[in-house]
Structures are given as C-alpha cells and as structure tokens.
Design an enzyme around this catalytic site. Structure first.
Site, short mmCIF file in Angstrom:
data_model
loop_
_atom_site.label_atom_id
_atom_site.label_comp_id
_atom_site.label_asym_id
_atom_site.label_seq_id
_atom_site.Cartn_x
_atom_site.Cartn_y
_atom_site.Cartn_z
CE LYS A 13 23.71 63.89 43.93
NZ LYS A 13 24.83 64.36 43.08
NE ARG A 88 17.62 61.72 37.02
CZ ARG A 88 18.89 61.53 37.35
NH1 ARG A 88 19.70 62.57 37.40
NH2 ARG A 88 19.35 60.34 37.62
NE ARG A 127 37.48 59.50 40.08
CZ ARG A 127 36.27 59.73 40.60
NH1 ARG A 127 36.11 59.73 41.90
NH2 ARG A 127 35.23 59.98 39.83
NE ARG A 139 33.70 54.80 36.46
CZ ARG A 139 33.28 55.54 37.49
NH1 ARG A 139 33.97 55.60 38.60
NH2 ARG A 139 32.14 56.21 37.40
NE ARG A 150 28.03 62.10 35.15
CZ ARG A 150 28.60 61.62 36.25
NH1 ARG A 150 29.91 61.48 36.33
NH2 ARG A 150 27.87 61.27 37.28
#
Length: 200
Positions: A13, A88, A127, A139, A150
């Site tokens: 996005k 949301r 990644r 991260r 998430r």
C-alpha cells in the site's frame, strides 16, 4: 479523487500510495500525522485530542473523523486525497461516510490489494534472513512472528471493511502479488476514469 487503499501489512500500500500521490498530485493523509498537526496547531478538535492523549486515553473515532474533516478542507486536499491507516473498522468507515456526505462528497475508489498471506510471511522471513546475513540488525516488524501478529490484527479488525465496501458496491480488487509496476497499471486503470473530476 478520494481513495482508500485496503490490504494487509506488506501488501504494498505504501509503495502504491507514493506513486498515486506523484501521478495525480493529491496528498496521502496519515491519521497519525494529521493528529499531531491538529494538536500542534491547537485546533478545537486538536485540543480535544490532546486532552484525551494526555490523560492516557485512546482518541475516539469521533475525534479522528473530526481531524480528517478539518484536514480535507485544506487547499491541497480539495482535488482529492488517499487515506492512510483510516478507516480501520466498520464503525470508522460509517462515520467517514456520514462526514463526507455532510460535505456533499463521496469516496471515488475503495481498492483492496489482494495478497497471499503465506507468501507475504515467506517474503518477510527471507528479508530478515538476508539482513542477518549482511550483518544488519533485523527490524522487530520484520520477524515472521511479529508479522503474523500484525496479520491477525488486520484480519480481526480491518478485513471486515472489504465486506462493508463490497456490500455498498464500491470495492475493487487488484492482485497485489503481481510485479510492482503491474499493480500500478491496474490501479491506474481503476483511477483514471476519476481523473476528470480532479479538474472539476
């Protein structure tokens, strides 16, 4: 051209929003940025938000919609905008619809980037592994465990928006697993009919 992009974390996005902003010259409106700006500017709704945040509370949907309402009155957002991170929930979507209707406005496009969630988790794992192999810090958001959390939060809270906008006949879908440029082409195909409205 008033746009909402839907899709889980990692769907692309952010990348596609940047391209839409550049192509059509409309701002991307982040609720976090708008909230901070309203508080800093001391607007009536910003002062409400500040009081809630200082007391440790969560800013209500009513306040967030009020901040969006103020922001879209600014000159750069008159031709249109992309909403980032809002709505949301279905309750927020309903409140947004009422607020826009009160201004004689409506959304131009609600577009969902459809993705294979298992493939996304694989991408994140790769990644993280590549970063570790290069000796870079991974991260926290780039660990498969956090990413899965998430995704679960998205499915529970935000995914019902797809059904909500689909029922209203507003939802369009794009295959977010395609190459980035192909996704941009598909989005442009959906948005281009609304281009004339920017000038009007």
């Amino acid at each position: 051209m008033r746009i909402i992009l839907l899709g889980p974390p990692g769907a692309g996005k952010g990348t596609q929003s940047e391209r839409i902003v550049k192509k059509y010259g409309i701002p991307q409106l982040s609720t976090g940025d708008m909230l901070r700006a309203a508080v800093a500017a001391g607007t009536p709704v910003g002062l409400q938000a500040k009081a809630v945040m200082e007391s440790g509370g969560l800013v209500s949907d009513e306040i967030v919609v009020g901040i969006v309402a103020d922001r879209i009155e600014q000159a750069d957002a008159k031709p249109g905008f992309i909403l980032d991170g809002f709505p949301r929930t279905v309750a927020q979507a309903e409140a947004l619809g009422k607020m826009l209707a009160g201004k004689g406005l409506e959304l131009s496009s609600v577009i969902e980037l459809k993705v294979d969630e298992d493939a996304l988790v694989g991408r994140i794992a790769n990644r993280a592994a590549e970063a570790a192999a290069r000796g870079e810090a991974v991260r926290k958001d780039d660990t498969p465990e956090v990413f899965k959390q998430r995704l679960e939060a998205y499915r529970a809270q935000t995914a019902p928006l797809s059904a909500y906008y689909d029922k209203l006949g507003m939802l369009k879908t794009v295959d977010g697993m395609k190459p980035i440029d192909s996704v941009t082409e598909d989005l442009t195909g959906i948005l281009e009919p609304h281009r004339e409205r920017i000038a009007s």
